[in-house]
Write a protein that holds these residues in place. Structure first.
Motif, mmCIF file in Angstrom:
data_model
loop_
_atom_site.group_PDB
_atom_site.id
_atom_site.type_symbol
_atom_site.label_atom_id
_atom_site.label_comp_id
_atom_site.label_asym_id
_atom_site.label_seq_id
_atom_site.Cartn_x
_atom_site.Cartn_y
_atom_site.Cartn_z
ATOM 1 N N VAL A 134 133.597 9.263 161.309
ATOM 2 C CA VAL A 134 134.981 9.496 161.743
ATOM 3 C C VAL A 134 135.271 10.995 161.757
ATOM 4 N N ALA A 135 134.755 11.718 160.773
ATOM 5 C CA ALA A 135 134.934 13.174 160.754
ATOM 6 C C ALA A 135 134.198 13.819 161.928
ATOM 7 N N ALA A 136 132.993 13.321 162.221
ATOM 8 C CA ALA A 136 132.227 13.866 163.354
ATOM 9 C C ALA A 136 132.961 13.604 164.672
ATOM 10 N N GLU A 137 133.530 12.411 164.821
ATOM 11 C CA GLU A 137 134.291 12.095 166.039
ATOM 12 C C GLU A 137 135.532 12.973 166.151
ATOM 13 N N HIS A 138 136.210 13.189 165.030
ATOM 14 C CA HIS A 138 137.390 14.057 165.016
ATOM 15 C C HIS A 138 136.997 15.493 165.396
ATOM 16 N N LEU A 139 135.898 15.971 164.832
ATOM 17 C CA LEU A 139 135.420 17.317 165.143
ATOM 18 C C LEU A 139 135.046 17.427 166.619
ATOM 19 N N MET A 140 134.414 16.401 167.167
ATOM 20 C CA MET A 140 134.032 16.419 168.578
ATOM 21 C C MET A 140 135.265 16.521 169.477
ATOM 22 N N LYS A 141 136.311 15.764 169.166
ATOM 23 C CA LYS A 141 137.556 15.838 169.946
ATOM 24 C C LYS A 141 138.176 17.226 169.861
ATOM 25 N N THR A 142 138.190 17.790 168.666
ATOM 26 C CA THR A 142 138.761 19.125 168.470
ATOM 27 C C THR A 142 137.985 20.173 169.256
ATOM 28 N N LEU A 143 136.654 20.143 169.121
ATOM 29 C CA LEU A 143 135.836 21.150 169.808
ATOM 30 C C LEU A 143 135.871 20.972 171.331
ATOM 31 N N THR A 144 135.876 19.725 171.794
ATOM 32 C CA THR A 144 135.965 19.461 173.233
ATOM 33 C C THR A 144 137.281 20.008 173.780
ATOM 34 N N GLY A 145 138.341 19.834 173.003
ATOM 35 C CA GLY A 145 139.647 20.374 173.395
ATOM 36 C C GLY A 145 139.672 21.886 173.478
ATOM 37 N N PRO A 172 137.174 26.301 159.971
ATOM 38 C CA PRO A 172 138.486 25.638 159.973
ATOM 39 C C PRO A 172 138.448 24.249 160.641
ATOM 40 N N GLU A 173 137.680 24.137 161.713
ATOM 41 C CA GLU A 173 137.588 22.863 162.420
ATOM 42 C C GLU A 173 136.864 21.806 161.584
ATOM 43 N N VAL A 174 135.809 22.224 160.885
ATOM 44 C CA VAL A 174 135.081 21.302 160.012
ATOM 45 C C VAL A 174 135.979 20.872 158.858
ATOM 46 N N ASP A 175 136.689 21.824 158.250
ATOM 47 C CA ASP A 175 137.589 21.484 157.146
ATOM 48 C C ASP A 175 138.646 20.486 157.590
ATOM 49 N N GLU A 176 139.202 20.696 158.768
ATOM 50 C CA GLU A 176 140.221 19.778 159.300
ATOM 51 C C GLU A 176 139.635 18.376 159.495
ATOM 52 N N ALA A 177 138.434 18.299 160.035
ATOM 53 C CA ALA A 177 137.795 17.000 160.265
ATOM 54 C C ALA A 177 137.498 16.292 158.945
ATOM 55 N N LEU A 178 137.047 17.032 157.949
ATOM 56 C CA LEU A 178 136.736 16.424 156.653
ATOM 57 C C LEU A 178 138.001 16.011 155.911
ATOM 58 N N VAL A 179 139.058 16.805 156.017
ATOM 59 C CA VAL A 179 140.330 16.437 155.399
ATOM 60 C C VAL A 179 140.841 15.149 156.024
ATOM 61 N N HIS A 180 140.655 15.014 157.321
ATOM 62 C CA HIS A 180 141.087 13.821 158.051
ATOM 63 C C HIS A 180 140.439 12.564 157.479
ATOM 64 N N VAL A 181 139.127 12.559 157.311
ATOM 65 C CA VAL A 181 138.443 11.375 156.782
ATOM 66 C C VAL A 181 138.636 11.243 155.279
ATOM 67 N N ALA A 182 138.718 12.349 154.562
ATOM 68 C CA ALA A 182 138.939 12.294 153.112
ATOM 69 C C ALA A 182 140.270 11.614 152.795
ATOM 70 N N ALA A 183 141.285 11.869 153.614
ATOM 71 C CA ALA A 183 142.588 11.234 153.398
ATOM 72 C C ALA A 183 142.490 9.721 153.554
#
Length: 172
Positions: A44-55, A84-95
């Motif tokens: 889920v973090a990898a998918e979130h990171l992919m969306k962020t980076l693609t954007g 920052p993008e990795v931290d955001e993705a990990l915070v997303h799944v950690a929550a």
């Protein structure tokens, strides 16, 4: 295992895996089936990171992003830091993981001897969870912990069966 006062120990396990994060609770050496469940894993973090980076205009694959979660860099016309993008993705799944853990073990977390952190994503989550759970401990070789547990369980079952199997007397 027993504590210093002779009380059987109580442990929760959080196994942060690729596709799922799995939870269980052993309360004073008793497996509590109602406290076993699963939720999202590191993918889920990898998918979130992919969306962020693609954007942001990066052309990346899910595999690129899975690697980037560990390295905190991406190769896109040269190596780029994406902390920052990795931290955001990990915070997303950690929550999400923390919410499920709280629903399952929240009322007991402070009274446990510890919360054992295992799985391939354990190292990425340790510091995020340590802020909430003072008694968290990462197991040795967290990527192999589940396999080690199954091996120990299997050996225990085999030993128990061997003891319970009636011996056939040899005839002279």
């Amino acid at each position: 295992m027993r504590s210093a006062n002779g009380r059987p120990k109580s442990w929760a396990v959080v196994d942060v895996g690729h596709f799922t994060t799995d939870f269980l609770l052993m309360k004073e050496n008793t497996y509590i089936e109602s406290k076993v469940d699963s939720c999202e894993g590191i993918t889920v973090a990898a998918e979130h990171l992919m969306k962020t980076l693609t954007g942001k205009g990066y052309k990346v694959t899910l595999q690129d992003c899975e690697q980037a979660l560990r390295s905190r860099t991406i190769f896109h016309f040269g190596e780029k830091d994406i902390i920052p993008e990795v931290d955001e993705a990990l915070v997303h799944v950690a929550a999400r993981i923390k919410a499920k853990a709280d629903a399952l073990h929240g009322s007991e977390a402070a009274s446990l001897d510890g919360i054992l952190l295992a799985g391939g994503g354990a190292a990425m989550m340790r510091d995020r969870f340590r802020m909430e759970w003072e008694n968290i401990k990462m197991v040795e070789s967290p990527q192999m912990a589940v396999a080690e547990g199954y091996c120990r369980y299997g050996k225990g079952v085999m030993m128990k069966r061997a003891v319970q199997t009636p011996k056939v007397a040899a005839h002279p």
